[in-house]
Every structure is written in structure tokens, then in C-alpha cells.
Design a protein around this motif. Structure first.
Motif, mmCIF file in Angstrom:
data_model
loop_
_atom_site.group_PDB
_atom_site.id
_atom_site.type_symbol
_atom_site.label_atom_id
_atom_site.label_comp_id
_atom_site.label_asym_id
_atom_site.label_seq_id
_atom_site.Cartn_x
_atom_site.Cartn_y
_atom_site.Cartn_z
ATOM 1 N N LYS A 19 0.873 -1.223 -0.100
ATOM 2 C CA LYS A 19 0.083 0.140 -0.035
ATOM 3 C C LYS A 19 0.947 1.198 0.015
ATOM 4 C CE LYS A 19 -1.627 1.874 3.628
ATOM 5 N NZ LYS A 19 -2.366 2.370 4.902
ATOM 6 N N LEU A 20 1.807 1.408 0.762
ATOM 7 C CA LEU A 20 2.755 2.393 0.715
ATOM 8 C C LEU A 20 3.424 2.479 -0.343
ATOM 9 C CD1 LEU A 20 4.322 1.821 4.431
ATOM 10 C CD2 LEU A 20 2.810 3.790 3.657
ATOM 11 N N GLY A 21 3.920 1.576 -1.122
ATOM 12 C CA GLY A 21 4.572 1.624 -2.585
ATOM 13 C C GLY A 21 3.748 2.261 -3.608
ATOM 14 N N THR A 22 2.586 2.001 -3.254
ATOM 15 C CA THR A 22 1.487 2.269 -4.251
ATOM 16 C C THR A 22 1.164 3.921 -4.149
ATOM 17 O OG1 THR A 22 0.803 -0.044 -4.281
ATOM 18 C CG2 THR A 22 -0.957 1.768 -5.481
ATOM 19 N N THR A 23 1.245 4.316 -2.806
ATOM 20 C CA THR A 23 0.744 5.632 -2.499
ATOM 21 C C THR A 23 1.887 6.887 -2.091
ATOM 22 O OG1 THR A 23 0.304 4.803 -0.564
ATOM 23 C CG2 THR A 23 -1.597 4.459 -1.722
ATOM 24 N N SER A 24 3.161 6.200 -1.915
ATOM 25 C CA SER A 24 3.952 7.183 -1.430
ATOM 26 C C SER A 24 4.781 7.985 -2.390
ATOM 27 C CB SER A 24 5.020 6.484 -0.438
ATOM 28 O OG SER A 24 4.341 5.825 0.448
ATOM 29 N N PHE A 25 4.217 9.038 -2.667
ATOM 30 C CA PHE A 25 4.935 10.056 -3.851
ATOM 31 C C PHE A 25 5.826 10.961 -2.954
ATOM 32 C CE2 PHE A 25 1.051 8.600 -5.759
ATOM 33 C CZ PHE A 25 1.565 8.267 -7.058
ATOM 34 N N GLY A 26 6.942 11.679 -3.769
ATOM 35 C CA GLY A 26 7.362 12.760 -3.275
ATOM 36 C C GLY A 26 8.888 12.707 -2.797
ATOM 37 N N GLY A 27 9.429 11.281 -2.986
ATOM 38 C CA GLY A 27 10.827 11.047 -2.658
ATOM 39 C C GLY A 27 10.893 10.644 -1.201
ATOM 40 N N PRO A 28 12.417 10.297 -0.875
ATOM 41 C CA PRO A 28 12.693 9.491 0.320
ATOM 42 C C PRO A 28 12.190 10.444 1.643
ATOM 43 C CG PRO A 28 14.567 10.406 -0.692
ATOM 44 C CD PRO A 28 13.708 10.540 -1.864
ATOM 45 N N VAL A 29 12.258 11.763 1.550
ATOM 46 C CA VAL A 29 11.980 12.556 2.738
ATOM 47 C C VAL A 29 10.403 12.454 3.049
ATOM 48 C CG1 VAL A 29 12.106 14.852 3.676
ATOM 49 C CG2 VAL A 29 13.916 14.220 2.466
ATOM 50 N N ALA A 30 9.706 12.379 1.723
ATOM 51 C CA ALA A 30 8.220 12.271 2.002
ATOM 52 C C ALA A 30 8.014 10.767 2.566
ATOM 53 C CB ALA A 30 7.744 12.562 0.807
ATOM 54 N N HIS A 31 8.842 9.956 1.750
ATOM 55 C CA HIS A 31 8.557 8.641 2.211
ATOM 56 C C HIS A 31 8.572 8.287 3.696
ATOM 57 C CE1 HIS A 31 9.604 7.290 -2.012
ATOM 58 N NE2 HIS A 31 8.726 7.481 -1.896
ATOM 59 N N LEU A 32 9.556 9.053 4.486
ATOM 60 C CA LEU A 32 9.729 8.709 5.777
ATOM 61 C C LEU A 32 8.593 9.415 6.487
ATOM 62 C CD1 LEU A 32 13.570 9.860 5.975
ATOM 63 C CD2 LEU A 32 12.620 7.378 6.263
ATOM 64 N N GLY A 33 8.057 10.503 6.069
ATOM 65 C CA GLY A 33 6.858 10.860 6.512
ATOM 66 C C GLY A 33 5.493 10.104 6.478
ATOM 67 N N TYR A 34 5.456 9.394 5.449
ATOM 68 C CA TYR A 34 4.334 8.430 5.317
ATOM 69 C C TYR A 34 4.700 7.237 6.101
ATOM 70 C CZ TYR A 34 2.870 10.291 0.789
ATOM 71 O OH TYR A 34 2.548 11.325 -0.230
ATOM 72 N N PHE A 35 5.859 7.004 6.311
ATOM 73 C CA PHE A 35 6.130 5.681 7.368
ATOM 74 C C PHE A 35 5.963 6.088 8.695
ATOM 75 C CE2 PHE A 35 9.775 3.515 4.586
ATOM 76 C CZ PHE A 35 8.916 3.287 3.660
ATOM 77 N N ARG A 36 6.262 7.313 9.259
ATOM 78 C CA ARG A 36 5.959 7.771 10.644
ATOM 79 C C ARG A 36 4.476 7.547 10.866
ATOM 80 N NH1 ARG A 36 3.949 11.600 13.528
ATOM 81 N NH2 ARG A 36 4.757 11.929 15.667
ATOM 82 N N THR A 37 3.697 8.147 9.763
ATOM 83 C CA THR A 37 2.205 8.141 9.919
ATOM 84 C C THR A 37 1.692 6.610 10.310
ATOM 85 O OG1 THR A 37 1.952 10.229 8.838
ATOM 86 C CG2 THR A 37 -0.069 8.982 8.834
ATOM 87 N N GLU A 38 2.189 5.665 9.342
ATOM 88 C CA GLU A 38 1.739 4.489 9.134
ATOM 89 C C GLU A 38 2.144 3.594 10.504
ATOM 90 O OE1 GLU A 38 -0.832 1.355 7.910
ATOM 91 O OE2 GLU A 38 -0.515 3.438 6.952
ATOM 92 N N PHE A 39 3.313 3.845 10.974
ATOM 93 C CA PHE A 39 3.832 2.858 11.914
ATOM 94 C C PHE A 39 4.073 3.424 13.328
ATOM 95 C CE2 PHE A 39 6.655 1.842 8.116
ATOM 96 C CZ PHE A 39 5.736 0.595 7.482
ATOM 97 N N VAL A 40 4.079 4.808 13.429
ATOM 98 C CA VAL A 40 4.201 5.225 14.893
ATOM 99 C C VAL A 40 2.569 5.854 15.310
ATOM 100 C CG1 VAL A 40 5.084 7.075 16.137
ATOM 101 C CG2 VAL A 40 6.549 5.961 14.531
#
Length: 402
Positions: free
Chosen positions: A22-43
Motif C-alpha cells: 500500500k505504501l509503495g503504491t501511494t507514497s509520492f514525493g521522494g525519500p523525505v516524504a516517504h519517511l513522513g508516510y512511514f511515521r504516519t503508518e507505523f508510529v
């Protein structure tokens, strides 16, 4: 213990795969943005770890060469479901963008005629704006003082004067030495940092495999003349030497595939432009390059070789360092070396911004104006990269028709 919440409440491999898909399908914006998506999902959402644990994992990924967001995902998968969980996290997060990039490699021949050529021109111009934004943002973060700004300038000069990967390696080494001399500061020490379930023997084995591949693959490629081995070597070297991930891999990949003539500058920049419009890790750009390269098997197999090679060193280093990380990062000299190496990355990327990105894409007043428009949309208007890619593609078609 701090790690209890992340180790006792285990997840299934299937659950990890689906979350990262799901994250690989919806995470746009590069590595910095990805880390933001990850924090929202996992934390915040799943409570798989707390902010302090997540910050530890991000710090480790920033310390090592390789794709930062993919390394964080690999670490999360490792914590939640062991070794297979780490693989599931990588495959889930990487699969969507890798499939899209390989599909573009197969469909690139469709971009013929004025409209198709205009689209490719627009994608190359978008690459100018995106790399310029990356240089600007990284310079503000990684070169906040005079010593590190000076290291970045020296790295830029070194990269420009010593063409190819030799110059980039020399720039990183000079940056590391400069950091050791000029960038010492107070040591950041935390006694409750995250601990990963990786044995020391496994860590040492991973580091040994990393070194053996880095040293042995070019020797085997030269001795056998096999294109597939040479392809693996080029992408493995790029993945092993890139600090910061994301856009920083651009000059290393350019040196690996464009300099030897496997891929043209136009093909390289067109693919790089498309890579901005897809979600997931930017390192999947390697799949496109492996599929169209004039060496190796090409197609799906070439893409698979390139993808495995570019991601593998970062994961081997992550596994190798995990058992020793907490002790190592407390040393002032280690932190100083990384400050200098990170500053050198800014200079390397700035050199790539000039050549091949700017010199290939900006050829007249129209292309320059479109590059400026795309840059302003990214930096001032804060539009997502995929929107700017659409604007650049449309602008490229308009320039081609005019």
C-alpha cells in the motif's frame, strides 16, 4: 526495555507485505516524504514503534550508504517479522514503481514523432527542476556552516575535474576526511537507542559479503567480459557509494551507464523524469536503465539484475552495522566523518545538476523558461512532483509543436 513494543507484538509476513505494498503504491514525493508516510503508518496509525524508536531507525539509515527510505522499511520489516518480513517489506514497497519503470522502458519506443519527442523533452526539463530542488534543500540541511559549505564546493570541483565514478568516490573520501578534521562537535549520546535482533556473526557475514562483491565483481567482469556481470557491477557500485539515497544516486548511475555508452543521455533523463511521477523509491529508476541497457540481457532480466544490484549493498550494510550501531555512533569521529561525507554529497549532486542534467535538457530559451516554471512550482507552490511532471510533459509537447 524500549524495544519490547516492537519485538513482542510480532506481525505476519503477509501483513508486512500488504502494508508496504500500500505504501509503495501511494507514497509520492521522494525519500523525505516517504519517511513522513512511514511515521504516519507505523508510529501514529499502527503503533508498531514509538517516535524515539523510529528516529533511531531513521538516523541509522541516514548514516549508511543506500536508499534511506527503503532501508527504514527493511528495518521495520525485520523488527516485525524477522528476515522474511524484511524481504516482504522491500518487495512490497518496491514492486509498484519498479513495474511502472520497466513498463516505460518497454513503451519508450511509442514516444516517436513531435508529440512523443515533446513529452520526452518535457520529462528531461522536469529533471532539471527536481534535481535543482534537491540540491537547494540538501544544501540548506547538510551545509549549514562554512566548513561544510567549503567541503561541498571542493567536492563539486573534484567531481567536475575527475570525470566518472572515480571523481565521485574521491569527493566522498575528501569530504569524509574534511569532516574528520573540521566538523567535530559535541557527541550525541542516547543510552536507550533501539536494538535490532541481529547476531554479531550475521552482521560480520553481511559486511564480508558486501566487501567481497564490491571488490570482486569488477574483477570478474573484466576477466570474463560478461555483460550481465558488468551490469551488476555498475549498479552495485552505485548503491554502495551513494549517501542519502534518492536523487543523490543520479550522478553515480550516470557514470555507470551513460559514460560507457550503455544508455544515452536522452534515455537517461527521460527515464529520470518518469521516475518522479511514480510512487515508491527512486532507486527503481535502475530497473528502467537495466531494461534498456546495451549490455547484459536487457528487458525483464536486465531490470531484475539492476534492481537487485542497486538495493543489495544498502541492505547488506544495514544488516552488518545493526549489531554494532549503538556503540559506533557514540564516537565523535564517526559523527564527524558522516557530516563531511554528507556535505560532499551536495557538491556531487550540484555537479550532476550542471552535467548531464542541465546541459542535455536546456538547449534554448523555451526549455530554460519551462525549467524555471517547474522549479518555482516545486519550491514556491509546493506542488507534488507528479503534478510538476505533468506540467513539464505538457510544456515539452507545446515547445515541440511550436
Amino acid at each position: 526495555m524500549t524495544q519490547a513494543s516492537t519485538v513482542t507484538a510480532r506481525s505476519t509476513v503477509r501483513e508486512v507485505f500488504l502494508v508496504f505494498l500500500k505504501l509503495g503504491t501511494t507514497s509520492f514525493g521522494g525519500p523525505v516524504a516517504h519517511l513522513g508516510y512511514f511515521r504516519t503508518e507505523f508510529v501514529e496509525r499502527r503503533k508498531w514503534m514509538d517516535d524515539r524508536e523510529y528516529a533511531d531507525l531513521v538516523a541509522l539509515s541516514q548514516f549508511l550508504p543506500g536508499p534511506a527510505s527503503s532501508q527504514v522499511g527493511f528495518g521495520v520489516g525485520l523488527l516485525r517479522a524477522g528476515g522474511w518480513g524484511a524481504i516482504a517489506a522491500f518487495v512490497g514497497f518496491t514492486l509498484p514503481s519498479a513495474a511502472l519503470m520497466v513498463a516505460f522502458a518497454y513503451g519508450a519506443s511509442w514516444f516517436a514523432g513531435p508529440i512523443g519527442e515533446g513529452l520526452l523533452t518535457g520529462l528531461k526539463i522536469v529533471a532539471v527542476a527536481i534535481v535543482a530542488q534537491a540540491v537547494w534543500g540538501m544544501a540548506r540541511t547538510l551545509t549549514p556552516d562554512r566548513p561544510r559549505a567549503g567541503i561541498a564546493v571542493i567536492a563539486l570541483l573534484t567531481t567536475m575535474l575527475m570525470v566518472g565514478s572515480v571523481g565521485q568516490i574521491a569527493a566522498i573520501l575528501i569530504g569524509a576526511l574534511g569532516g574528520l578534521i573540521f566538523c567535530r562537535a559535541a557527541v550525541e549520546d542516547r543510552p536507550d537507542m533501539l536494538h535490532f535482533p541481529v547476531r554479531r556473526a550475521a552482521g560480520i557475514t553481511s559486511l564480508a559479503v558486501f566487501a567481497a562483491l564490491l571488490i570482486g565483481t569488477p574483477i570478474i567482469a573484466a576477466a570474463t567480459g560478461l555483460g550481465g556481470v558488468a551490469l551488476f557491477d555498475a549498479f552495485y557500485r552505485a548503491g554502495a557509494l551513494v549517501f542519502g539515497g534518492g536523487h543523490v544516486v543520479l550522478p553515480l548511475l550516470q557514470a555507470g551507464v551513460v559514460d560507457p555508452g550503455w544508455v544515452t543521455n536522452a534515455q537517461f533523463l527521460a527515464g529520470y523524469g518518469v521516475a518522479q511521477a511514480v510512487p515508491g523509491p527512486l532507486f527503481t529508476f535502475a530497473g528502467y536503465l537495466g531494461a534498456i541497457a546495451d549490455t547484459g540481457p536487457g528487458g525483464i532480466w536486465g531490470a531484475l539484475i539492476a534492481l537487485i544490484a542497486v538495493f543489495l549493498p544498502g541492505f547488506l550494510l544495514l544488516l552488518g552495522v545493526l549489531p554494532f550501531w549503538n556503540t559506533f555512533r557514540r564516537h565523535a569521529w564517526a559523527q564527524a566523518v558522516m557530516r563531511g561525507a554528507s556535505a560532499a554529497v551536495v557538491g556531487i549532486l550540484a555537479a550532476a545538476l550542471y552535467s548531464p542534467v542541465f546541459t542535455t535538457a536546456v538547449t534554448d530559451a523555451g526549455s530554460f523558461c519551462l525549467a524555471v516554471i517547474c522549479f518555482v512550482l516545486l519550491v514556491s507552490w509546493k506542488l507534488p512532483p507528479w503534478v510538476v511532471v505533468l506540467v513539464g510533459a505538457a510544456g515539452g509537447v507545446l515547445i515541440g509543436l511550436l
